[in-house]
Design a protein around this motif. Structure first.
Motif, mmCIF file in Angstrom:
data_model
loop_
_atom_site.group_PDB
_atom_site.id
_atom_site.type_symbol
_atom_site.label_atom_id
_atom_site.label_comp_id
_atom_site.label_asym_id
_atom_site.label_seq_id
_atom_site.Cartn_x
_atom_site.Cartn_y
_atom_site.Cartn_z
ATOM 1 N N TYR A 33 -45.358 42.828 -17.411
ATOM 2 C CA TYR A 33 -45.011 41.952 -16.281
ATOM 3 C C TYR A 33 -45.663 40.576 -16.270
ATOM 4 C CZ TYR A 33 -43.406 46.505 -14.746
ATOM 5 O OH TYR A 33 -42.787 47.721 -14.685
ATOM 6 N N THR A 34 -46.885 40.478 -16.780
ATOM 7 C CA THR A 34 -47.562 39.182 -16.745
ATOM 8 C C THR A 34 -46.813 38.183 -17.620
ATOM 9 O OG1 THR A 34 -49.683 40.328 -16.477
ATOM 10 C CG2 THR A 34 -49.775 38.001 -17.084
ATOM 11 N N PRO A 35 -46.443 37.022 -17.060
ATOM 12 C CA PRO A 35 -45.713 36.048 -17.880
ATOM 13 C C PRO A 35 -46.558 35.535 -19.061
ATOM 14 C CG PRO A 35 -45.581 35.500 -15.537
ATOM 15 C CD PRO A 35 -46.601 36.579 -15.677
ATOM 16 N N MET A 36 -45.900 35.314 -20.165
ATOM 17 C CA MET A 36 -46.595 34.817 -21.357
ATOM 18 C C MET A 36 -47.341 33.514 -21.070
ATOM 19 S SD MET A 36 -43.947 35.575 -24.453
ATOM 20 C CE MET A 36 -43.663 37.245 -25.026
ATOM 21 N N GLU A 37 -46.723 32.611 -20.319
ATOM 22 C CA GLU A 37 -47.362 31.310 -20.033
ATOM 23 C C GLU A 37 -48.641 31.496 -19.220
ATOM 24 O OE1 GLU A 37 -43.967 31.562 -17.891
ATOM 25 O OE2 GLU A 37 -43.834 32.468 -19.884
ATOM 26 N N THR A 60 -50.342 38.073 -30.192
ATOM 27 C CA THR A 60 -50.974 39.249 -30.809
ATOM 28 C C THR A 60 -51.091 40.373 -29.785
ATOM 29 O OG1 THR A 60 -52.227 37.862 -32.328
ATOM 30 C CG2 THR A 60 -53.019 40.110 -32.027
ATOM 31 N N VAL A 61 -51.546 40.030 -28.579
ATOM 32 C CA VAL A 61 -51.658 41.044 -27.518
ATOM 33 C C VAL A 61 -50.271 41.608 -27.207
ATOM 34 C CG1 VAL A 61 -52.319 41.479 -25.129
ATOM 35 C CG2 VAL A 61 -53.670 39.891 -26.511
ATOM 36 N N HIS A 62 -49.312 40.733 -27.081
ATOM 37 C CA HIS A 62 -47.941 41.139 -26.757
ATOM 38 C C HIS A 62 -47.390 42.112 -27.805
ATOM 39 C CE1 HIS A 62 -43.844 40.832 -25.239
ATOM 40 N NE2 HIS A 62 -43.425 40.463 -26.430
ATOM 41 N N LYS A 63 -47.672 41.848 -29.066
ATOM 42 C CA LYS A 63 -47.109 42.664 -30.153
ATOM 43 C C LYS A 63 -47.936 43.912 -30.467
ATOM 44 C CE LYS A 63 -46.360 38.968 -32.951
ATOM 45 N NZ LYS A 63 -45.861 38.156 -34.102
ATOM 46 N N LYS A 64 -49.271 43.786 -30.388
ATOM 47 C CA LYS A 64 -50.141 44.899 -30.812
ATOM 48 C C LYS A 64 -50.708 45.709 -29.646
ATOM 49 C CE LYS A 64 -50.680 43.058 -35.217
ATOM 50 N NZ LYS A 64 -51.090 43.396 -36.574
ATOM 51 N N GLY A 65 -50.593 45.181 -28.438
ATOM 52 C CA GLY A 65 -51.099 45.930 -27.294
ATOM 53 C C GLY A 65 -52.419 45.417 -26.757
ATOM 54 N N LEU A 66 -53.221 44.850 -27.638
ATOM 55 C CA LEU A 66 -54.487 44.238 -27.220
ATOM 56 C C LEU A 66 -55.018 43.347 -28.330
ATOM 57 C CD1 LEU A 66 -57.413 46.882 -27.204
ATOM 58 C CD2 LEU A 66 -55.689 46.618 -28.981
ATOM 59 N N ALA A 88 -56.100 36.783 -12.260
ATOM 60 C CA ALA A 88 -54.852 37.532 -12.396
ATOM 61 C C ALA A 88 -54.473 38.160 -11.053
ATOM 62 C CB ALA A 88 -54.995 38.601 -13.463
ATOM 63 N N ARG A 89 -55.436 38.735 -10.382
ATOM 64 C CA ARG A 89 -55.187 39.392 -9.091
ATOM 65 C C ARG A 89 -54.709 38.373 -8.056
ATOM 66 N NH1 ARG A 89 -57.534 43.627 -5.147
ATOM 67 N NH2 ARG A 89 -57.231 45.099 -6.847
ATOM 68 N N PRO A 94 -50.578 41.870 -13.217
ATOM 69 C CA PRO A 94 -51.357 43.069 -13.550
ATOM 70 C C PRO A 94 -52.212 42.935 -14.821
ATOM 71 C CG PRO A 94 -49.098 43.367 -14.245
ATOM 72 C CD PRO A 94 -49.161 42.014 -13.597
ATOM 73 N N LEU A 95 -52.372 41.710 -15.287
ATOM 74 C CA LEU A 95 -53.146 41.465 -16.513
ATOM 75 C C LEU A 95 -54.520 42.144 -16.465
ATOM 76 C CD1 LEU A 95 -53.360 39.850 -19.187
ATOM 77 C CD2 LEU A 95 -54.334 37.967 -17.843
ATOM 78 N N GLN A 96 -54.855 42.829 -17.560
ATOM 79 C CA GLN A 96 -56.134 43.530 -17.651
ATOM 80 C C GLN A 96 -57.013 42.930 -18.749
ATOM 81 O OE1 GLN A 96 -57.170 46.334 -15.668
ATOM 82 N NE2 GLN A 96 -55.417 45.562 -14.484
ATOM 83 N N CYS A 97 -58.277 42.755 -18.392
ATOM 84 C CA CYS A 97 -59.263 42.227 -19.335
ATOM 85 C C CYS A 97 -60.457 43.170 -19.310
ATOM 86 C CB CYS A 97 -59.661 40.817 -18.878
ATOM 87 S SG CYS A 97 -60.789 39.968 -19.983
#
Ligand code: TYC
Length: 102
Positions: A33-37, A60-66, A88-89, A94-97
């Motif tokens: 859900y988090t937009p790439m931009e 990389t995160v988008h393709k590999k998961g993290l 993010a909040r 829902p971006l997680q770090c």
């Protein structure tokens, strides 16, 4: 003869004991859900990456998961995680770090 005091020929080698503090990897996790931009902006803003570097890590995160975004001392890593999670909040993404000892 002098009685052996037990201290003769005792080699006392000491390792120079300069343990470096542990380092922590700060990682970004993918979600649907988090937009790439937004992710690119986070990477530029909180990790001092230029646009090309930020875009590359986001992909990389988008393709590999993290992906590991950077490696820092505990305090700096903790600050980055808090900053990213708060940001993010606030933007309702829902971006997680997370951080992990290296
Ligand atoms: N997967 C997200 C999308 O397709 C983009 C994204 C990338 C989200 C990296 C989180 O850490 C992330 N919009």
């Amino acid at each position: 003869p002098t009685p052996d005091d037990g201290d003769t020929n005792v080699v006392l080698e000491t390792k120079p004991k300069t343990k470096r503090p542990p380092l922590y990897k700060v990682m970004l996790l993918n979600d649907d859900y988090t937009p790439m931009e937004f992710v690119v902006h986070v990477l530029e803003r909180f990790f001092g990456l230029n646009h090309a570097q930020a875009f590359e890590i986001m992909l990389t995160v988008h393709k590999k998961g993290l992906a590991v975004v950077g490696v820092f001392s505990f305090e700096v890593a903790e600050t980055k995680v808090t900053q990213v999670m708060d940001f993010a909040r606030r933007h309702q993404h829902p971006l997680q770090c997370t951080m992990e000892k290296e």
